[in-house]
Design a protein around this motif. Structure first.
Motif, PDB file in Angstrom:
ATOM      1  N   LEU A 219       0.836  -1.160  -0.109  1.00 24.62           N
ATOM      2  CA  LEU A 219      -0.323  -0.071   0.369  1.00 24.62           C
ATOM      3  C   LEU A 219       0.609   1.399  -0.542  1.00 24.62           C
ATOM      4  N   ILE A 220       1.756   1.712   0.600  1.00 25.42           N
ATOM      5  CA  ILE A 220       2.494   2.192   1.057  1.00 25.42           C
ATOM      6  C   ILE A 220       3.791   2.868  -0.356  1.00 25.42           C
ATOM      7  N   GLN A 221       3.253   1.429  -1.464  1.00 28.92           N
ATOM      8  CA  GLN A 221       4.023   2.153  -3.019  1.00 28.92           C
ATOM      9  C   GLN A 221       3.138   2.354  -3.502  1.00 28.92           C
ATOM     10  N   GLN A 222       2.241   2.493  -2.760  1.00 32.58           N
ATOM     11  CA  GLN A 222       1.057   3.266  -4.039  1.00 32.58           C
ATOM     12  C   GLN A 222       0.425   4.560  -3.613  1.00 32.58           C
ATOM     13  N   ILE A 223       1.616   4.532  -3.178  1.00 32.62           N
ATOM     14  CA  ILE A 223       1.173   6.166  -2.221  1.00 32.62           C
ATOM     15  C   ILE A 223       2.227   6.674  -3.071  1.00 32.62           C
ATOM     16  N   PRO A 224       1.238   8.079  -3.331  1.00 27.06           N
ATOM     17  CA  PRO A 224       2.436   9.518  -4.847  1.00 27.06           C
ATOM     18  C   PRO A 224       3.116  10.360  -3.444  1.00 27.06           C
ATOM     19  N   LEU A 225       2.875  10.215  -2.217  1.00 27.98           N
ATOM     20  CA  LEU A 225       3.472  10.653  -1.704  1.00 27.98           C
ATOM     21  C   LEU A 225       4.965   9.948  -0.654  1.00 27.98           C
TER      22      LEU A 225
ATOM     23  N   ILE B  62     -12.436  16.088   3.459  1.00 29.84           N
ATOM     24  CA  ILE B  62     -11.639  16.141   2.967  1.00 29.84           C
ATOM     25  C   ILE B  62     -10.764  15.171   2.927  1.00 29.84           C
ATOM     26  N   VAL B  63     -10.007  15.050   1.587  1.00 24.67           N
ATOM     27  CA  VAL B  63      -8.649  13.494   1.817  1.00 24.67           C
ATOM     28  C   VAL B  63      -8.274  14.095   2.348  1.00 24.67           C
ATOM     29  N   VAL B  64      -7.575  12.965   2.722  1.00 23.25           N
ATOM     30  CA  VAL B  64      -6.183  13.101   3.856  1.00 23.25           C
ATOM     31  C   VAL B  64      -4.969  11.863   3.045  1.00 23.25           C
ATOM     32  N   ASP B  65      -4.806  11.607   1.884  1.00 27.04           N
ATOM     33  CA  ASP B  65      -4.058  10.357   1.798  1.00 27.04           C
ATOM     34  C   ASP B  65      -2.495  10.001   1.184  1.00 27.04           C
ATOM     35  N   GLY B  66      -1.733  11.233   1.308  1.00 28.82           N
ATOM     36  CA  GLY B  66      -0.718  11.355   0.450  1.00 28.82           C
ATOM     37  C   GLY B  66      -1.135  11.230  -1.033  1.00 28.82           C
ATOM     38  N   GLY B  67      -2.478  11.314  -1.346  1.00 30.74           N
ATOM     39  CA  GLY B  67      -2.777  11.749  -3.020  1.00 30.74           C
ATOM     40  C   GLY B  67      -2.958  10.133  -3.425  1.00 30.74           C
ATOM     41  N   LEU B  68      -4.008   9.455  -2.763  1.00 32.76           N
ATOM     42  CA  LEU B  68      -3.602   7.782  -2.765  1.00 32.76           C
ATOM     43  C   LEU B  68      -5.078   7.919  -3.837  1.00 32.76           C
TER      44      LEU B  68
END
Ligand code: NAP
Length: 249
Positions: A207-213, A240-246
């Protein structure tokens, strides 16, 4: 300025003994807000939240209650109003997960997640409605999840509840706007807490690998979004979505 404006206001944060709820409670206390810290069973963790708030010079009280219990939620809100004379802010944060594929999901797994994550939001919001309407002031923020927007394999119960709170909040926003009460949602992505540590390590890393940030979020990054919505008197019915760009939809 921030402290002056919010000094003496009263907040109830559900599930504030640890994780995201604790970070929200600390953020509000730092603004001079008196915070009622709700938890269900883990008193030791709740006392650690209380100690952190007190050490920082904040005022807070503990209240153990299961948010899904309608009577208990009513009693909790009454206890806060009795203690401090008002209730300005509700943060519906308490939540649980019982992840498994639908094929194996038992009615008790479905019911437990819906009870805490959706019925609990109804019970607490219903309980604060009267004092907030009387005050003609209120801020309600509910913690959803990107699972409620995208869906997630293995989380049909959790995603259903987290989507449900978005529709619920929009309805509440429309019902209560004329009384100067706002209702908004924060939908976190992957946040580093005990809840997300329960994921299998391989799935976590994937999942971490899919997070743009490229990283999990921190609880205080959710707390900042909650605090922004509390301060924003002209935003209501929003998520408000707070998800590192997912998600980025
Ligand atoms: P956590 O570390 O597991 O903490 C959950 C908190 O909720 C604890 O304080 C717990 O209290 C409380 N709680 C659970 N059931 C309750 C009930 N029936 N009544 C009252 N309190 C109850 O979870 P977290 O990661 O901080 O998550 C907080 C919220 O963010 C949840 O709504 C979760 O669904 C959402 N979220 C989390 C993530 C993430 O990646 N972590 C992502 C998206 C959304 P006790 O310890 O006393 O039981």
């Amino acid at each position: 300025m921030e402290r002056q404006e919010w000094q003496g206001r009263v907040a109830l944060v559900t599930g504030a003994s640890r994780g995201i709820g604790r970070a929200i409670a600390l953020r509000l206390a730092a603004a001079g807000i008196r915070v009622a810290v709700n938890y269900r069973g883990n008193r030791e963790a709740a006392e650690a939240t209380l100690a952190a708030i007190s050490q920082a010079g904040g005022e807070c009280l503990l209240h153990a209650a299961d948010v899904s219990d309608f009577e208990a939620a009513q009693a909790m809100v009454s206890a806060v109003v009795d203690a401090w004379g008002r209730l300005d802010i509700l943060v519906n944060n308490a939540g649980i997960a019982r992840d498994m594929l639908l094929l194996r999901m038992r009615p008790e797994d479905w019911n437990a997640v819906l009870a805490t994550n959706l019925t609990g939001v109804y019970a607490c919001t219903r309980a604060v409605t009267k004092p907030m309407m009387k005050q003609r002031f209120g801020r309600i923020v509910t913690i959803s999840s990107i699972a409620g927007i995208l869906g997630n394999a293995g989380q049909a119960n959790y995603a259903a509840a987290k989507a449900g709170v978005i529709g619920f909040s929009r309805s509440v926003a429309r019902e209560l706007a004329s009384r100067n009460i706002t209702a908004n949602v924060v939908a976190p992505g992957l946040i580093a807490t005990e809840m997300s540590q329960e994921m299998p390590q391989a799935a976590y890393q994937q999942l971490i690998q899919q997070i743009p940030l490229g990283r999990a979020g921190q609880p205080d990054e959710i707390a900042e979004a909650v605090w922004f919505l509390i301060q924003s008197g002209y935003i209501t019915g929003q998520t408000i979505v707070v998800d590192g760009g997912l998600v980025m939809d």
